[in-house]
Design an enzyme around this catalytic site. Structure first.
Site, PDB file in Angstrom:
ATOM      1  N   GLU A 190       0.825  -1.209   0.000  1.00 36.40           N
ATOM      2  CA  GLU A 190       0.000   0.000   0.000  1.00 36.40           C
ATOM      3  C   GLU A 190       0.861   1.261   0.000  1.00 36.40           C
ATOM      4  O   GLU A 190       0.488   2.275  -0.587  1.00 36.40           O
ATOM      5  CB  GLU A 190      -0.956   0.005   1.193  1.00 36.40           C
ATOM      6  CG  GLU A 190      -2.041  -1.061   1.119  1.00 36.40           C
ATOM      7  CD  GLU A 190      -2.926  -0.944  -0.117  1.00 36.40           C
ATOM      8  OE1 GLU A 190      -2.976   0.135  -0.714  1.00 36.40           O
ATOM      9  OE2 GLU A 190      -3.551  -1.947  -0.495  1.00 36.40           O
ATOM     10  N   TYR A 221      -5.774   6.341   4.789  1.00 32.79           N
ATOM     11  CA  TYR A 221      -5.937   5.370   3.712  1.00 32.79           C
ATOM     12  C   TYR A 221      -5.175   4.074   4.016  1.00 32.79           C
ATOM     13  O   TYR A 221      -5.750   2.977   3.989  1.00 32.79           O
ATOM     14  CB  TYR A 221      -5.465   5.944   2.358  1.00 32.79           C
ATOM     15  CG  TYR A 221      -5.372   4.848   1.356  1.00 32.79           C
ATOM     16  CD1 TYR A 221      -6.517   4.347   0.742  1.00 32.79           C
ATOM     17  CD2 TYR A 221      -4.151   4.217   1.091  1.00 32.79           C
ATOM     18  CE1 TYR A 221      -6.462   3.271  -0.110  1.00 32.79           C
ATOM     19  CE2 TYR A 221      -4.085   3.138   0.244  1.00 32.79           C
ATOM     20  CZ  TYR A 221      -5.239   2.678  -0.356  1.00 32.79           C
ATOM     21  OH  TYR A 221      -5.184   1.598  -1.193  1.00 32.79           O
ATOM     22  N   ASP A 263      -9.163   6.223  -1.786  1.00 35.48           N
ATOM     23  CA  ASP A 263      -8.061   6.679  -2.629  1.00 35.48           C
ATOM     24  C   ASP A 263      -8.691   7.303  -3.879  1.00 35.48           C
ATOM     25  O   ASP A 263      -9.920   7.477  -3.933  1.00 35.48           O
ATOM     26  CB  ASP A 263      -7.087   5.535  -2.954  1.00 35.48           C
ATOM     27  CG  ASP A 263      -7.732   4.472  -3.839  1.00 35.48           C
ATOM     28  OD1 ASP A 263      -8.947   4.570  -4.131  1.00 35.48           O
ATOM     29  OD2 ASP A 263      -7.017   3.537  -4.247  1.00 35.48           O
TER      30      ASP A 263
END
Ligand code: SF4
Length: 390
Positions: free
Chosen positions: A59, A142, A160
């Site tokens: 990520e 996020y 996102d």
């Protein structure tokens, strides 16, 4: 602002004349999205082995960088640093070298610092809860939501660029992802999806996947979309109008002059300073300025006569760097006060920004950048979050 705060302050702006947009994806739409994701998810390496560490690495890499560029870099990185302990114990220059080609090196520094904090404060185990994850360096809402929901199934939202676009189109909301109003609205909607889903991680990843593969910025394939029945933008016939486009970024132009000096199979490199663009990465000696410098000024700076080899523009998120690449005009070499003469075959062991690789190639050194430094980069408008210059 915490995710919980964001989730409690939603609002929306709808196109003139449109019916009120739905407050969130209804339950049947979330179920359809989950089923679609389980059947159509791309086979990506970080989906084969679900772990907090793998999710944290992937990520972090996926912020600002395209999936196809991340795949190779992720596999190489995990081979080099297979555990949190391995990453935490590595020297920073080694971590930065492994990050080459991904750009936005601040992410690598944050990930390295997060690994150290996990070893120091959490017994080497990546925390499960989003609130704790967010105390780690560089981990925002996020990334915390992604790790917590996708790996551990917690009811945490994620937003996102892809998720924002999907939600905006489904609800017919034009608020831009760069506006406070748009961000609040999207986190509110994502929070409702996480609360309403049977499997919040699957629903979250489903929204991300839908935005990446079907509900793309241009020419969304609504005919293949599992939630088309519930989509306001499709019903209006103008899916690409949602969300409103981000304002154009005004890029500053700067002029950098680089000297590629090769002597007996070695090239002169110097390390950048601790702050600013490409901090602590290596590069050929460079004179930076706001304007093109005359050759006499460059010769004075480097202490030798030089000739011009090539020129190119390197675009970063906030500036255009206009490079002029020079080489020694004769046999005399610069002394390289703070530099290091690096064997050409070992340049790849040093962390270099993509721009420095381009300079070395323009200077005809014959060096080859790592494979991950040559692919396409995620366009700024699709970026998951603002990090730093590439
Ligand atoms: S129907 Fe079209 S616009 Fe709506 S979510 Fe699906 S792909 Fe996107």
């Amino acid at each position: 602002v915490t995710v919980r705060n964001l989730a409690s302050k939603g609002s929306s702006r709808r196109p003139a004349g449109a019916e009120p947009a739905p407050a969130a994806l209804p339950g049947p739409a979330i179920e359809a999205l989950e089923r679609w994701f389980l059947a159509h998810a791309r086979d990506l390496p970080w989906r084969r082995l679900r772990s907090g560490y793998a999710a944290l690495v992937s990520e972090t890499m996926l912020q600002q960088t395209q999936v196809q560029r991340v795949v190779g870099a992720y596999l190489a990185f995990m081979e080099r640093f297979p555990t949190v302990d391995a990453l935490a114990g590595a020297p920073e220059q080694e971590v930065l070298a492994a990050w080459q080609g991904l750009g936005y090196y601040r992410r690598a520094r944050h990930l390295h610092a997060a690994a150290k904090a996990i070893v120091r404060d959490h017994g080497g185990r990546v925390p499960e809860g989003a609130e704790v994850l967010r105390t780690l360096p560089g981990v925002g809402p996020y990334t915390a939501g992604a790790v917590s929901s996708i790996v551990h199934g917690h009811r945490e939202p994620i937003v996102d660029g892809n998720v924002h676009r999907v939600l905006s189109r489904l609800a017919g909301c034009t608020a831009s992802a760069t506006s406070a109003e748009g961000r609040l609205w999207a986190w509110d909607q994502a929070g409702k999806v996480a609360q309403g889903a049977d499997r919040p991680g699957v629903a979250n990843e489903g929204m991300m996947e839908l935005g990446a593969t079907v509900c793309t910025p241009a020419s969304p394939r609504c005919g293949e979309c599992p939630v088309a029945t519930w989509c306001r933008a499709r019903a209006l016939g103008t899916p690409e109008a949602f969300p409103a486009p981000k304002p154009r970024v005004e890029r500053r132009t700067v002029h950098w002059h680089a000297l590629v000096a090769v002597h007996e199979g070695r090239v002169l490199l110097e390390q950048r300073g601790d702050r600013g663009l490409w901090a602590r990465l290596w590069q050929p000696p460079t004179v930076e300025g706001d304007q093109r410098a005359p050759r006499e000024e460059l010769e004075q700076a480097w202490g030798i006569a030089v000739r011009e080899c090539a020129a190119f523009d390197h675009i970063t998120s906030h500036r255009t760097v206009r490079f002029l690449v020079c080489a020694p005009a004769g046999s005399e070499m610069p002394r390289g006060r703070d530099g290091r003469w690096v064997p050409l075959a070992q340049v790849g062991d040093y962390p270099l920004a993509n721009a420095a690789w381009r300079v070395l190639q323009a200077g005809e050194t014959g060096v080859t950048p790592p494979p991950s430094a040559s692919g396409p980069r995620r366009a700024p408008r699709a970026a998951r979050s603002a990090a730093t210059d590439s």
